[in-house]
Design a protein around this motif. Sequence first.
Motif, PDB file in Angstrom:
ATOM      1  N   TYR A 205       0.885  -1.297  -0.368  1.00 16.95           N
ATOM      2  CA  TYR A 205      -0.139   0.269  -0.018  1.00 16.95           C
ATOM      3  C   TYR A 205       0.902   0.998   0.145  1.00 16.95           C
ATOM      4  N   GLY A 206       0.517   1.742  -0.816  1.00 20.19           N
ATOM      5  CA  GLY A 206       1.031   3.859  -0.645  1.00 20.19           C
ATOM      6  C   GLY A 206       0.476   4.016   0.421  1.00 20.19           C
ATOM      7  N   GLU A 207       1.403   5.488   0.536  1.00 25.59           N
ATOM      8  CA  GLU A 207       1.425   6.038   1.708  1.00 25.59           C
ATOM      9  C   GLU A 207      -0.522   6.944   2.104  1.00 25.59           C
ATOM     10  N   ASP A 208      -0.375   7.133   0.514  1.00 28.35           N
ATOM     11  CA  ASP A 208      -2.284   7.806   0.586  1.00 28.35           C
ATOM     12  C   ASP A 208      -3.545   6.723   0.536  1.00 28.35           C
ATOM     13  N   GLU A 209      -2.824   5.433   0.420  1.00 25.00           N
ATOM     14  CA  GLU A 209      -3.903   4.959   0.883  1.00 25.00           C
ATOM     15  C   GLU A 209      -4.248   3.936   2.251  1.00 25.00           C
ATOM     16  N   ILE A 210      -2.933   3.833   2.591  1.00 23.05           N
ATOM     17  CA  ILE A 210      -2.927   3.525   4.132  1.00 23.05           C
ATOM     18  C   ILE A 210      -4.040   5.160   4.754  1.00 23.05           C
ATOM     19  N   LYS A 211      -3.899   6.373   4.091  1.00 19.73           N
ATOM     20  CA  LYS A 211      -4.048   6.926   4.752  1.00 19.73           C
ATOM     21  C   LYS A 211      -5.701   7.177   4.877  1.00 19.73           C
ATOM     22  N   GLU A 212      -6.254   7.091   3.398  1.00 19.05           N
ATOM     23  CA  GLU A 212      -7.869   7.031   3.020  1.00 19.05           C
ATOM     24  C   GLU A 212      -8.049   5.542   4.221  1.00 19.05           C
ATOM     25  N   ILE A 213      -7.974   4.535   3.902  1.00 18.08           N
ATOM     26  CA  ILE A 213      -8.832   2.869   4.876  1.00 18.08           C
ATOM     27  C   ILE A 213      -9.073   3.935   5.739  1.00 18.08           C
ATOM     28  N   LEU A 214      -7.825   4.130   6.698  1.00 17.75           N
ATOM     29  CA  LEU A 214      -7.749   4.269   8.581  1.00 17.75           C
ATOM     30  C   LEU A 214      -8.756   5.790   8.694  1.00 17.75           C
ATOM     31  N   VAL A 215      -8.960   6.876   7.868  1.00 14.36           N
ATOM     32  CA  VAL A 215      -9.634   7.658   8.728  1.00 14.36           C
ATOM     33  C   VAL A 215     -11.171   7.936   7.998  1.00 14.36           C
ATOM     34  N   GLY A 216     -11.132   6.060   7.165  1.00 13.50           N
ATOM     35  CA  GLY A 216     -12.834   5.882   7.625  1.00 13.50           C
ATOM     36  C   GLY A 216     -12.576   5.331   8.611  1.00 13.50           C
ATOM     37  N   ILE A 217     -11.931   4.794   9.249  1.00  9.25           N
ATOM     38  CA  ILE A 217     -12.234   4.018  10.332  1.00  9.25           C
ATOM     39  C   ILE A 217     -11.803   5.109  12.011  1.00  9.25           C
ATOM     40  N   TYR A 218     -10.860   5.826  12.000  1.00  8.29           N
ATOM     41  CA  TYR A 218     -10.867   6.654  13.126  1.00  8.29           C
ATOM     42  C   TYR A 218     -10.369   7.860  12.584  1.00  8.29           C
ATOM     43  N   ASP A 219     -10.179   9.164  13.038  1.00 14.59           N
ATOM     44  CA  ASP A 219     -10.392  10.555  12.592  1.00 14.59           C
ATOM     45  C   ASP A 219      -8.554  10.609  12.924  1.00 14.59           C
ATOM     46  N   ASP A 220      -7.681  10.182  14.211  1.00 18.99           N
ATOM     47  CA  ASP A 220      -7.174  10.203  14.222  1.00 18.99           C
ATOM     48  C   ASP A 220      -5.898   9.267  13.457  1.00 18.99           C
ATOM     49  N   TYR A 221      -5.492   9.052  12.211  1.00 22.12           N
ATOM     50  CA  TYR A 221      -5.575   7.842  11.809  1.00 22.12           C
ATOM     51  C   TYR A 221      -3.910   8.055  11.865  1.00 22.12           C
ATOM     52  N   VAL A 222      -3.281   9.010  12.270  1.00 22.16           N
ATOM     53  CA  VAL A 222      -1.554   8.831  12.320  1.00 22.16           C
ATOM     54  C   VAL A 222      -1.567   8.062  13.313  1.00 22.16           C
ATOM     55  N   ASN A 235       4.532  -3.641   7.834  1.00 20.61           N
ATOM     56  CA  ASN A 235       5.363  -3.100   7.679  1.00 20.61           C
ATOM     57  C   ASN A 235       5.876  -2.188   6.866  1.00 20.61           C
ATOM     58  N   ARG A 236       6.721  -1.329   6.894  1.00 22.72           N
ATOM     59  CA  ARG A 236       7.231  -0.139   6.023  1.00 22.72           C
ATOM     60  C   ARG A 236       8.085   0.439   5.623  1.00 22.72           C
ATOM     61  N   THR A 237       9.010   0.924   4.130  1.00 23.83           N
ATOM     62  CA  THR A 237      10.603   0.805   4.129  1.00 23.83           C
ATOM     63  C   THR A 237      10.159   2.254   4.747  1.00 23.83           C
ATOM     64  N   PRO A 238      12.029   2.381   4.743  1.00 25.97           N
ATOM     65  CA  PRO A 238      12.043   3.496   6.073  1.00 25.97           C
ATOM     66  C   PRO A 238      12.105   5.318   5.606  1.00 25.97           C
ATOM     67  N   ASP A 239      11.332   4.981   4.156  1.00 32.41           N
ATOM     68  CA  ASP A 239      10.594   6.222   4.236  1.00 32.41           C
ATOM     69  C   ASP A 239       9.583   6.683   4.178  1.00 32.41           C
ATOM     70  N   GLY A 240       9.274   5.275   4.146  1.00 34.47           N
ATOM     71  CA  GLY A 240       7.532   5.327   5.040  1.00 34.47           C
ATOM     72  C   GLY A 240       6.428   5.501   3.764  1.00 34.47           C
ATOM     73  N   LYS A 241       7.151   5.126   2.730  1.00 33.78           N
ATOM     74  CA  LYS A 241       6.076   4.974   1.636  1.00 33.78           C
ATOM     75  C   LYS A 241       5.415   3.872   1.030  1.00 33.78           C
ATOM     76  N   ALA A 242       5.732   3.016   1.698  1.00 33.94           N
ATOM     77  CA  ALA A 242       5.284   1.526   1.087  1.00 33.94           C
ATOM     78  C   ALA A 242       4.613   1.085   2.755  1.00 33.94           C
ATOM     79  N   TYR A 243       3.530   0.226   2.416  1.00 34.29           N
ATOM     80  CA  TYR A 243       3.689  -0.466   3.853  1.00 34.29           C
ATOM     81  C   TYR A 243       2.999  -1.879   3.729  1.00 34.29           C
ATOM     82  N   TRP A 244       3.062  -2.929   4.279  1.00 36.77           N
ATOM     83  CA  TRP A 244       1.997  -4.106   4.182  1.00 36.77           C
ATOM     84  C   TRP A 244       2.318  -5.048   5.152  1.00 36.77           C
ATOM     85  N   VAL A 245       1.118  -6.061   5.148  1.00 36.68           N
ATOM     86  CA  VAL A 245       0.472  -6.851   6.330  1.00 36.68           C
ATOM     87  C   VAL A 245       1.901  -7.555   6.900  1.00 36.68           C
ATOM     88  N   ASN A 246       1.966  -7.641   8.195  1.00 34.28           N
ATOM     89  CA  ASN A 246       3.050  -8.160   8.592  1.00 34.28           C
ATOM     90  C   ASN A 246       2.681  -9.780   8.130  1.00 34.28           C
TER      91      ASN A 246
END
Length: 247
Positions: A205-222, A235-246
């Motif tokens: 998942y890209g950073e924007d995709e993660i935000k879109e999914i989590l915002v729908g679940i809870y306002d404080d998505y960060v 897990n995520r890459t060091p630059d925070g651009k890619a995420y995936w389920v561990n």
Amino acid sequence: MDFQSLTVTELKQGYQYRSQEAVYVCNYCQQTFETGRVYQFAEEMFLGKQAVEWHISEEHGGNFLQLLSNESKYNTLTDKQKQLLSAFQSGKKDAQIAEEMNVSHSTIRHQKFSFREKAKQAKLYLAIYENAFLGHLQEEIIPIHNGATMVDERYFMTIEEREQIINENFESLHPLKLKRLPKKEKKKIAILSRIIKEFVTGRTYGEDEIKEILVGIYDDYVTIRRYLIDYGYMNRTPDGKAYWVND
């Protein structure tokens, strides 16, 4: 692969059968193969069951290799044991294995005997365990996910406990909507274990995709995103651009 939710038979064969959907599902990539449908690979034709078996063999290198190389904390085999099991699985003669590993023939026979004894112990334990907990599934301790960090009493809860926490803190499960984020660690873990189900294992998942999914679940998505990482659900890459389920 979430092997903790699979039966021994499903682990051994590398796929599961979902009767309601009439599909065979690969344990490793979740690709599905419909019952009665014909699939063509190269110049050969396969029905659903044969298709998923071919898929596991050709796309994943075979079920044995996937199980042997699984990085779960429950795979306690040493490198030497893995090497021996690979040799046994290949069908090589004991004398050939002994020569290749530069050990005596008797050493190989002893190792084979040791593997058989461990299998017998595991079989007996599984039978005892399943008899002990048969009919008490609601009291069964939920398996700890593979990526769990700092494992302690926070992770030990029953199915009933988790369901109660989820029902108390989510205002809706379809779509998923969190009312509050409790301060207690055990409750956080129960909530995160439900949120992670909104993501597909094996997908990046890209950073924007993660935000879109989590915002729908809870306002404080960060905060939710940080907890998913801190508690080992993602897990995520060091630059925070890619995420995936561990997994």
